[in-house]
Design an enzyme around this catalytic site. Structure first.
Site, PDB file in Angstrom:
ATOM      1  N   LEU A 142     -20.729  20.247  -0.167  1.00  0.00           N
ATOM      2  CA  LEU A 142     -22.047  19.646   0.082  1.00  0.00           C
ATOM      3  C   LEU A 142     -23.018  19.957  -1.058  1.00  0.00           C
ATOM      4  CD1 LEU A 142     -22.496  20.574   3.850  1.00  0.00           C
ATOM      5  CD2 LEU A 142     -22.288  18.264   2.938  1.00  0.00           C
ATOM      6  N   GLY A 148     -25.404  29.070  10.697  1.00  0.00           N
ATOM      7  CA  GLY A 148     -25.349  29.337   9.260  1.00  0.00           C
ATOM      8  C   GLY A 148     -25.961  28.310   8.312  1.00  0.00           C
ATOM      9  N   ALA A 200     -17.585  36.066   1.952  1.00  0.00           N
ATOM     10  CA  ALA A 200     -18.916  35.947   2.564  1.00  0.00           C
ATOM     11  C   ALA A 200     -19.321  37.283   3.175  1.00  0.00           C
ATOM     12  CB  ALA A 200     -18.891  34.858   3.622  1.00  0.00           C
ATOM     13  N   GLY A 230     -13.847  38.924   4.260  1.00  0.00           N
ATOM     14  CA  GLY A 230     -13.651  38.030   3.107  1.00  0.00           C
ATOM     15  C   GLY A 230     -14.850  38.032   2.168  1.00  0.00           C
ATOM     16  N   LYS A 270     -14.778  32.995  -7.879  1.00  0.00           N
ATOM     17  CA  LYS A 270     -16.009  33.809  -7.849  1.00  0.00           C
ATOM     18  C   LYS A 270     -15.840  35.173  -8.526  1.00  0.00           C
ATOM     19  CE  LYS A 270     -18.058  31.888  -3.648  1.00  0.00           C
ATOM     20  NZ  LYS A 270     -18.747  32.204  -2.399  1.00  0.00           N
TER      21      LYS A 270
END
Ligand code: NAP
Length: 269
Positions: free
Chosen positions: A15, A232, A129, A127, A65
Site C-alpha cells: 500500500l 494497526g 515488527a 518477528g 530490512k
C-alpha cells in the site's frame, strides 16, 4: 521532481505507493513514488543505485530490512537498537537509515491515548515488527516487558531485561497492555486469535498491529469484555508519514495522518 520508492523482493500487495502519493498531494510536494522489486542477488547494489539515480528516499521491506544496513553511511539510534532499517534517505550524497515502524507504533499509541510508561506490557510474536515495538516500549520506560514466543528454544537476540515466555507461561501474567505482533487473524485467515478469552481477561488494553481486517478476532474478544482496543491502521499510516518527515525534513500535520486513515479505513472491513 523528486524520486522515492519501496524496495522489496516481491511487492504485489504493498500500500506504500497509495499512501505516499496521497501524502505528497496533501503536503503539496511534486514527487514520484514507485515499486522497486529487487532480487536477492542484486540487493548489494541498492546503495550505489540510489546514489547514481539520485533517488531521495526509499522504504525497505521484507526480506531486506537487515541486509541493506551495511550499505549505509549512517544508521539512526532506533534502527541500530532494532537491528533493522525500513527507511533510507539520501542526504548530501550520504545514505542514512531509520526505522519508521518505531515511530508509527508510537504515533498509534498517542492517537489512541494508550499509556505504556510504568505499565506491564506483553508483546506476542518475535518477528521484525515485534523488535520495533519492544525497542519503543523499552525506551518508553515500561514497568515490565514480556515477549511471548511459541518456542523458547530458538536464538532470539532479545535484550536481557525483557522476559521471554511461552504461551503456557502467559496464562499466569496479569498486565496492562497486550500487543499482537503475530500474523494470526490477518486476512484471509480471519476469525483466529493468538490468545484465548481467558488471557484477554487479564489485560486492560489490547493493541493489534494487523490492519486487515480492521477489527481482528483478538480485538473482537477484547471488545466483548469491555477492554480498550486499537487496530494497526494508524501504525501503517504513521510510519509512512514519519518516512516522509525524514525525507522532506519537516513536521507533517497530524491531519494528514487522520485524512489518510479515514480514506483507507473503508478498504478493510
Ligand atoms: P513475521 O515475522 O512473519 O511474524 C511475527 C512473529 O509471529 C513470528 O516471529 C512468530 O513468533 C509469530 N508467529 C508467526 N506465525 C504464527 C502463528 N501461526 N501462531 C502464533 N505465532 C506466530 O511478521 P512481522 O513482519 O513481524 O509482522 C507481524 C504482523 O504485523 C503481520 O500481520 C504484519 O502485517 C503486521 N504489521 C503491521 C504493521 C503496521 O504498520 N500496522 C507493520 C509491520 C507489521 P514465534 O515464532 O516466536 O512465536
Amino acid at each position: 521532481m523528486e524520486f522515492f520508492g519501496v524496495v522489496g523482493e516481491k511487492l504485489p500487495h504493498t500500500l506504500s505507493p497509495i499512501i505516499n502519493k496521497r501524502i505528497f498531494e496533501l503536503i503539496e510536494v511534486d514527487a514520484a513514488y514507485k515499486i522497486f522489486e529487487v532480487s536477492k542477488s542484486d540487493i548489494s547494489n541498492l546503495g550505489k543505485a540510489l546514489k547514481l539515480l539520485k533517488i531521495k528516499g526509499a522504504n525497505v521491506t521484507i526480506p531486506y530490512k537487515e541486509t541493506v544496513m551495511e550499505q549505509l553511511d549512517y544508521i539512526s539510534k532506533e534502527a541500530k537498537d532494532i537491528g533493522a532499517v525500513n527507511t533510507i534517505s539520501l542526504e548530501n550524497g550520504k545514505l542514512k537509515g531509520y526505522n519508521s515502524d518505531y515511530f508509527g507504533f508510537k504515533k498509534m499509541l498517542e492517537i489512541n491515548s494508550i499509556e505504556v510508561k510504568d505499565k506491564v506490557c506483553v508483546v506476542l510474536g518475535t518477528g521484525g515488527a515485534s523488535k520495533a515495538i519492544i525497542t519503543f516500549l523499552k525506551d518508553s520506560l515500561v514497568k515490565e516487558l514480556y515477549i511471548v514466543t511459541r518456542s523458547k528454544d530458538k536464538e532470539l537476540n532479545i535484550p536481557s531485561n525483557i522476559k521471554v515466555i511461552d504461551y503456557k507461561e502467559l496464562e499466569d501474567i496479569k498486565g496492562d497492555v497486550i500487543i499482537n505482533a503475530t500474523p494470526v487473524g490477518m486476512y484471509p485467515n480471519v476469525g483466529k486469535s493468538p490468545v484465548s478469552k481467558e488471557i484477554v481477561e487479564n489485560f486492560n488494553t489490547l493493541v493489534d498491529i494487523i490492519y486487515n481486517p480492521k477489527e481482528t478476532e483478538f480485538l473482537r474478544l477484547g471488545k466483548k469484555l469491555n477492554k480498550k482496543i486499537c487496530g494497526g491502521l494508524y501504525m501503517l499510516v504513521g510510519q509512512a508519514v514519519k518516512s516522509e518527515e525524514i525525507w522532506q525534513n519537516k513536521n507533517i500535520d497530524i491531519e494528514v495522518i487522520n485524512t489518510i486513515y479515514k480514506e483507507l479505513e473503508n478498504r478493510f472491513a
